[in-house]
Design a protein around this motif. Structure first.
Motif, PDB file in Angstrom:
ATOM      1  N   GLU A   1       0.683  -1.098   0.114  1.00 30.96           N
ATOM      2  CA  GLU A   1       0.101  -0.087   0.234  1.00 30.96           C
ATOM      3  C   GLU A   1       0.834   1.278   0.019  1.00 30.96           C
ATOM      4  O   GLU A   1       2.150   1.205   0.352  1.00 30.96           O
ATOM      5  CB  GLU A   1      -0.866   0.034   1.244  1.00 30.96           C
ATOM      6  CG  GLU A   1      -1.740  -0.841   1.168  1.00 30.96           C
ATOM      7  CD  GLU A   1      -2.662  -0.991   2.634  1.00 30.96           C
ATOM      8  OE1 GLU A   1      -2.424   0.026   3.555  1.00 30.96           O
ATOM      9  OE2 GLU A   1      -3.842  -1.950   2.647  1.00 30.96           O
ATOM     10  N   PRO A   2       0.279   2.442  -0.500  1.00 27.12           N
ATOM     11  CA  PRO A   2       1.035   3.616  -0.393  1.00 27.12           C
ATOM     12  C   PRO A   2       1.635   3.874   1.029  1.00 27.12           C
ATOM     13  O   PRO A   2       0.550   3.841   2.066  1.00 27.12           O
ATOM     14  CB  PRO A   2       0.258   4.635  -0.940  1.00 27.12           C
ATOM     15  CG  PRO A   2      -0.912   3.951  -1.719  1.00 27.12           C
ATOM     16  CD  PRO A   2      -1.077   2.490  -1.167  1.00 27.12           C
ATOM     17  N   PRO A   3       2.743   4.411   1.334  1.00 25.38           N
ATOM     18  CA  PRO A   3       3.250   4.487   2.737  1.00 25.38           C
ATOM     19  C   PRO A   3       2.326   5.840   3.379  1.00 25.38           C
ATOM     20  O   PRO A   3       1.747   6.506   2.946  1.00 25.38           O
ATOM     21  CB  PRO A   3       4.480   5.268   2.684  1.00 25.38           C
ATOM     22  CG  PRO A   3       5.024   4.899   1.124  1.00 25.38           C
ATOM     23  CD  PRO A   3       3.713   4.781   0.254  1.00 25.38           C
ATOM     24  N   SER A   4       1.977   5.282   4.532  1.00 25.82           N
ATOM     25  CA  SER A   4       1.158   6.159   5.304  1.00 25.82           C
ATOM     26  C   SER A   4       2.180   7.746   5.463  1.00 25.82           C
ATOM     27  O   SER A   4       3.292   7.673   5.633  1.00 25.82           O
ATOM     28  CB  SER A   4       1.001   5.972   6.728  1.00 25.82           C
ATOM     29  OG  SER A   4       0.476   4.815   6.840  1.00 25.82           O
ATOM     30  N   ASP A   5       1.311   8.755   5.023  1.00 26.14           N
ATOM     31  CA  ASP A   5       2.213  10.108   5.252  1.00 26.14           C
ATOM     32  C   ASP A   5       1.792  11.153   6.076  1.00 26.14           C
ATOM     33  O   ASP A   5       2.070  12.276   6.200  1.00 26.14           O
ATOM     34  CB  ASP A   5       2.132  10.900   3.649  1.00 26.14           C
ATOM     35  CG  ASP A   5       0.714  10.805   3.232  1.00 26.14           C
ATOM     36  OD1 ASP A   5      -0.093  10.903   3.880  1.00 26.14           O
ATOM     37  OD2 ASP A   5       0.539  11.826   2.185  1.00 26.14           O
ATOM     38  N   GLY A   6       1.058  10.576   7.048  1.00 21.72           N
ATOM     39  CA  GLY A   6       0.353  11.569   8.217  1.00 21.72           C
ATOM     40  C   GLY A   6       1.587  11.850   9.097  1.00 21.72           C
ATOM     41  O   GLY A   6       2.686  11.362   9.233  1.00 21.72           O
ATOM     42  N   PRO A   7       1.412  13.032   9.754  1.00 22.63           N
ATOM     43  CA  PRO A   7       2.342  13.358  10.767  1.00 22.63           C
ATOM     44  C   PRO A   7       3.023  12.353  11.890  1.00 22.63           C
ATOM     45  O   PRO A   7       3.836  12.518  12.287  1.00 22.63           O
ATOM     46  CB  PRO A   7       1.612  14.673  11.310  1.00 22.63           C
ATOM     47  CG  PRO A   7       0.466  14.403  11.045  1.00 22.63           C
ATOM     48  CD  PRO A   7       0.067  13.408  10.068  1.00 22.63           C
ATOM     49  N   ASP A   8       1.872  11.600  12.276  1.00 24.94           N
ATOM     50  CA  ASP A   8       2.155  10.454  13.233  1.00 24.94           C
ATOM     51  C   ASP A   8       2.851   9.034  12.507  1.00 24.94           C
ATOM     52  O   ASP A   8       3.468   8.203  13.369  1.00 24.94           O
ATOM     53  CB  ASP A   8       1.081  10.207  14.111  1.00 24.94           C
ATOM     54  CG  ASP A   8      -0.178   9.660  13.295  1.00 24.94           C
ATOM     55  OD1 ASP A   8      -0.137   9.774  12.011  1.00 24.94           O
ATOM     56  OD2 ASP A   8      -0.794   9.195  13.897  1.00 24.94           O
ATOM     57  N   ALA A   9       3.122   9.207  11.203  1.00 24.14           N
ATOM     58  CA  ALA A   9       3.621   7.927  10.514  1.00 24.14           C
ATOM     59  C   ALA A   9       5.155   7.707  10.994  1.00 24.14           C
ATOM     60  O   ALA A   9       6.041   8.732  10.953  1.00 24.14           O
ATOM     61  CB  ALA A   9       3.432   7.906   9.142  1.00 24.14           C
ATOM     62  N   GLN A  10       5.421   6.249  11.447  1.00 21.50           N
ATOM     63  CA  GLN A  10       6.926   5.797  11.529  1.00 21.50           C
ATOM     64  C   GLN A  10       7.182   4.858  11.226  1.00 21.50           C
ATOM     65  O   GLN A  10       6.181   4.024  10.627  1.00 21.50           O
ATOM     66  CB  GLN A  10       6.944   5.704  13.081  1.00 21.50           C
ATOM     67  CG  GLN A  10       6.726   7.126  13.818  1.00 21.50           C
ATOM     68  CD  GLN A  10       7.416   6.768  15.363  1.00 21.50           C
ATOM     69  OE1 GLN A  10       8.243   6.061  15.541  1.00 21.50           O
ATOM     70  NE2 GLN A  10       6.588   7.662  16.223  1.00 21.50           N
ATOM     71  N   GLN A  11       8.388   4.208  10.814  1.00 22.49           N
ATOM     72  CA  GLN A  11       8.646   3.073  10.337  1.00 22.49           C
ATOM     73  C   GLN A  11       8.446   1.937  11.643  1.00 22.49           C
ATOM     74  O   GLN A  11       8.362   2.327  12.763  1.00 22.49           O
ATOM     75  CB  GLN A  11      10.341   2.879  10.156  1.00 22.49           C
ATOM     76  CG  GLN A  11      10.607   3.382   8.590  1.00 22.49           C
ATOM     77  CD  GLN A  11      11.966   3.377   8.426  1.00 22.49           C
ATOM     78  OE1 GLN A  11      12.960   3.357   9.253  1.00 22.49           O
ATOM     79  NE2 GLN A  11      12.365   3.322   7.266  1.00 22.49           N
ATOM     80  N   VAL A  12       7.888   0.817  11.403  1.00 24.73           N
ATOM     81  CA  VAL A  12       7.436  -0.234  12.256  1.00 24.73           C
ATOM     82  C   VAL A  12       8.005  -1.572  12.160  1.00 24.73           C
ATOM     83  O   VAL A  12       8.188  -1.796  11.009  1.00 24.73           O
ATOM     84  CB  VAL A  12       5.776  -0.088  12.307  1.00 24.73           C
ATOM     85  CG1 VAL A  12       5.566  -1.221  13.154  1.00 24.73           C
ATOM     86  CG2 VAL A  12       5.137   1.126  12.724  1.00 24.73           C
ATOM     87  N   HIS A  13       8.675  -2.191  13.252  1.00 32.42           N
ATOM     88  CA  HIS A  13       9.088  -3.494  13.063  1.00 32.42           C
ATOM     89  C   HIS A  13       8.019  -4.268  13.082  1.00 32.42           C
ATOM     90  O   HIS A  13       7.335  -4.374  13.972  1.00 32.42           O
ATOM     91  CB  HIS A  13      10.147  -3.714  14.258  1.00 32.42           C
ATOM     92  CG  HIS A  13      11.454  -2.859  14.152  1.00 32.42           C
ATOM     93  ND1 HIS A  13      12.456  -3.438  13.299  1.00 32.42           N
ATOM     94  CD2 HIS A  13      12.031  -1.905  14.802  1.00 32.42           C
ATOM     95  CE1 HIS A  13      13.459  -2.565  13.462  1.00 32.42           C
ATOM     96  NE2 HIS A  13      13.143  -1.669  14.406  1.00 32.42           N
ATOM     97  N   ILE A  14       7.961  -5.192  12.013  1.00 26.12           N
ATOM     98  CA  ILE A  14       7.393  -6.592  12.050  1.00 26.12           C
ATOM     99  C   ILE A  14       7.943  -7.716  11.981  1.00 26.12           C
ATOM    100  O   ILE A  14       9.111  -7.877  11.298  1.00 26.12           O
ATOM    101  CB  ILE A  14       6.451  -6.409  10.795  1.00 26.12           C
ATOM    102  CG1 ILE A  14       5.493  -5.274  10.697  1.00 26.12           C
ATOM    103  CG2 ILE A  14       5.365  -7.707  10.737  1.00 26.12           C
ATOM    104  CD1 ILE A  14       4.458  -4.894  11.624  1.00 26.12           C
TER     105      ILE A  14
END
Length: 199
Positions: free
Chosen positions: A174-187
């Motif tokens: 999906e397109p990356p989240s571009d909101g102000p609270d988006a961060q890289q997340v470890h899965i």
């Protein structure tokens, strides 16, 4: 491969590691170099040395070792003068450890890579827990560390892992989240037979 429908993102580049690649990758600094290039993008040996708290000579040597087996490459579009930029050639590395049953060196290397991955999972989880109180309630509520014990056959465990991976890749595509609270997340995904108490 075509673009993922509805996005500008390319599907992830994947490599099925062969015995030589597994043997080369089974080294702490090489694992960190490859991981950093995948997550943060192209970099010079000097920038990588600064980020990973090592020296440029070591990063240069180990980048060349990774390049010899096709895991990284120089990026000529970014190089200027004597500055050499490196990039990862794949987004995802896969291997089936059982493919190396007849190659003791590759089998030992695969075991080391798996053990290093477990250590990385633990370190990342500990970093999150140490920093969690400084994070927003939304992030603390969204984050998850959980486990469950199921009774499955090998075929069902493989099906479960495949299905979970498909879900992760759906989010990846999906397109990356571009909101102000988006961060890289470890899965991290791991599922394996319970051996506790077995004789």
């Amino acid at each position: 491969m075509p673009d993922t429908p509805g996005t500008d993102r390319q599907p992830p580049r994947q490599v099925q590691l062969n015995a030589r690649q597994v043997r080369v990758l089974a080294h702490p600094l090489r694992m960190r170099l490859l991981g950093t290039l995948r997550v943060d993008g192209p970099a010079t040996a000097t920038a990588l040395a600064d980020k990973l708290d090592t020296n440029t000579g070591a990063t240069s040597y180990h980048l060349r070792q990774l390049a010899e087996v096709g895991l990284v490459a120089e990026d000529p579009d970014l190089g200027t003068g004597r500055q050499r930029w490196w990039r990862a050639l794949h987004d995802i590395s896969n291997f089936e450890a059982t493919e190396f049953d007849d190659d003791p060196d590759a089998r030992a290397a695969a075991r080391w890579i798996e053990a290093n991955h477990v250590q990385l999972m633990a370190e990342q989880a500990q970093r999150w827990m140490a920093a969690a109180e400084d994070q927003s309630r939304e992030w603390r509520d969204a984050a998850s560390l959980s486990d469950m014990v199921l009774t499955l056959s090998p075929a069902r465990l493989r099906a479960l892992n495949d299905e979970l991976w498909q879900v992760v890749m759906r989010y990846h595509d999906e397109p990356p989240s571009d909101g102000p609270d988006a961060q890289q997340v470890h899965i991290f995904l791991s599922a394996f037979p319970r051996v506790e108490g077995r004789r």
